[in-house]
Motif scaffolding. Structure first.
Motif: not given
Length: 157
Positions: A89-115
């Motif tokens: 409901e929060a993202t528009g995506y099923e578990r295992g497919t979730i991505t920040p791109f195209g989410s139903v809302k642009p939630w904040p993103v925090i990436a681990d520094e090792r990336l």
């Protein structure tokens, strides 16, 4: 192929490569199917801060969220992971497919520094589809931030 994640990647002008593969049951299988090492399979974790308040944590495949580090970074005493239906409901995506791109809302993103500085793969909104992208360009396109938010995974991938 047309899906919200790929449309959002294209709209952002982000250089990416679409990877289509069959079903996978583990991070090791996902890495093999994508032709990358396990740390380059990025897990997009939906984290609940409060009522209708979420964020995306981008976590390398060989690591897990450090809840104490993430709580300290955000200055909160409580965080949780929503159940599968709430995450969809929060993202528009099923578990295992979730991505920040195209989410139903642009939630904040925090990436681990090792990336930082790496080419990684992310889910692309549907099962068996991923994208290879530059982590730095991705974090920038999503107005995200890097932080130390993970610990080594206690079990093999």
């Amino acid at each position: 192929m047309n899906n919200p994640a790929l449309d959002a990647l294209t709209a952002a002008g982000l250089e990416h490569r679409v990877i289509q593969h069959g079903p996978v049951r583990s991070l090791a299988e996902a890495a093999a199917a994508r032709g990358v090492e396990i740390p380059d399979v990025v897990k997009t974790i939906v984290v609940r801060r409060g009522d209708d308040d979420y964020l995306f944590a981008l976590v390398p495949g060989d690591r897990v969220i450090s809840w104490p580090k993430l709580r300290a970074l955000l200055g909160v005493s409580r965080l949780s992971m929503p159940d599968a239906a709430t995450a969809k409901e929060a993202t528009g995506y099923e578990r295992g497919t979730i991505t920040p791109f195209g989410s139903v809302k642009p939630w904040p993103v925090i990436a681990d520094e090792r990336l930082r500085g790496r080419t990684v793969t992310l889910g692309a909104g549907e099962h068996g589809v991923a994208v290879a992208v530059g982590a730095d360009a991705t974090v920038e396109a999503l107005d995200g931030a890097y932080a130390d938010i993970t610990d080594p995974s206690p079990e093999p991938a």
